[in-house]
Scaffold this motif. Sequence first.
Motif, mmCIF file in Angstrom:
data_model
loop_
_atom_site.group_PDB
_atom_site.id
_atom_site.type_symbol
_atom_site.label_atom_id
_atom_site.label_comp_id
_atom_site.label_asym_id
_atom_site.label_seq_id
_atom_site.Cartn_x
_atom_site.Cartn_y
_atom_site.Cartn_z
ATOM 1 N N GLU A 1 0.841 8.843 -5.012
ATOM 2 C CA GLU A 1 0.166 7.585 -5.329
ATOM 3 C C GLU A 1 -0.840 7.140 -4.266
ATOM 4 N N ILE A 2 -1.032 7.920 -3.237
ATOM 5 C CA ILE A 2 -1.926 7.510 -2.153
ATOM 6 C C ILE A 2 -3.380 7.451 -2.655
ATOM 7 N N ASP A 3 -4.138 6.529 -2.099
ATOM 8 C CA ASP A 3 -5.554 6.378 -2.437
ATOM 9 C C ASP A 3 -6.370 7.265 -1.490
ATOM 10 N N PHE A 4 -6.846 8.415 -2.015
ATOM 11 C CA PHE A 4 -7.572 9.366 -1.176
ATOM 12 C C PHE A 4 -8.954 8.835 -0.750
ATOM 13 N N GLN B 1 -4.128 14.264 -7.488
ATOM 14 C CA GLN B 1 -2.785 13.748 -7.697
ATOM 15 C C GLN B 1 -2.111 14.418 -8.900
ATOM 16 N N ARG C 1 -9.506 6.319 0.789
ATOM 17 C CA ARG C 1 -9.385 5.712 2.117
ATOM 18 C C ARG C 1 -9.829 6.689 3.200
ATOM 19 N N MET D 1 0.860 -1.189 0.000
ATOM 20 C CA MET D 1 0.000 0.000 0.000
ATOM 21 C C MET D 1 0.900 1.244 0.000
ATOM 22 N N ASN D 2 0.742 2.117 -1.037
ATOM 23 C CA ASN D 2 1.544 3.321 -1.176
ATOM 24 C C ASN D 2 0.950 4.463 -0.350
ATOM 25 N N ASN D 3 1.838 5.134 0.407
ATOM 26 C CA ASN D 3 1.382 6.238 1.240
ATOM 27 C C ASN D 3 2.000 7.572 0.814
ATOM 28 N N ASN D 4 2.767 7.584 -0.325
ATOM 29 C CA ASN D 4 3.336 8.854 -0.745
ATOM 30 C C ASN D 4 2.257 9.711 -1.390
ATOM 31 N N VAL D 5 2.483 11.005 -1.436
ATOM 32 C CA VAL D 5 1.454 11.957 -1.844
ATOM 33 C C VAL D 5 1.080 11.811 -3.313
#
Length: 289
Positions: free
Chosen positions: A7-10, A36, A12, A1-5
């Motif tokens: 690629e993050i899934d907003f 993004q 969530r 799960m990517n948490n960088n700005v």
Amino acid sequence: MNNNVYEIDFTRALPSHLRSDENMLALGRAIATELQENIKLARVAIIYPRIDELDENTLDILANDLHIDWYDDSYPIEAKRSTIKNSVKVHKRLGTKYAVVTALGSIFPSSEVEEWFEYGGTHHRFRIILDLTNAKAPANVREILQATEFYKRLTAHLDEVIFQMSTVVEILIEAAAYHYNIGLTGQYNTGTHPRRNTGGGIANPEIEIETQGEGDPYKSPLVGTIPERSTMAALRDDEIEVETSAEKFSQRAGATGRYKAGEAPRRNTGGGIANPEIEIETQGEGDPY
């Protein structure tokens, strides 16, 4: 799960009751995708630190915004980038030798400025030594003179522009050795082979060693550049002066004919003066060179 700005899934961040609604979830994903994209575009707003990445049109606009009066639109892109990078330094010290050297060095590295007292000129004058060895753009005298007017001191006047260029010649040398093996001792007895009754021996035995050497390069200053251009350098009439002083010590020998040999100082002994010499002691001080 990517948490960088980037690629993050907003989605969530949506409340659980909205994530269960397909329409709201689709809307959230669409908005997240646009956010993004906007985040990626934020880097475009970073201008000055990204000079090496900017295209030529952007560089021309940036030079106009920074009021770089000596900027030339016809320069190659690398020359434009170098000029913009040093523009702040030049603006901070306009009217000084530093500003002239920095501005010229952006296009013609290793260029110099000589003030009047460095070459025997008249007051408030200077000359430019333009080095074309690693030039980033063609040298145009008219354009250089016009550009110099923007960053030099108003009371300073240009005498001349001297062009110089240096070249390096590299010479590589190679050496090879031929190795010869002699027969091992003890294979044949002396006088048996190749000819009987012949004394055998090894003449001039040598061991050959092949070596490899690398030299440390030494770069000396170019002749005819400083302090006078186009002048061959040489040492003439060099002398070593030595001051000497001498003192003589004399020795007086007895007059001849007073005694006969074998009488004095001892009888039956041959008499004579052996190795009469005058010794001179010298003292010298030399001026080291």
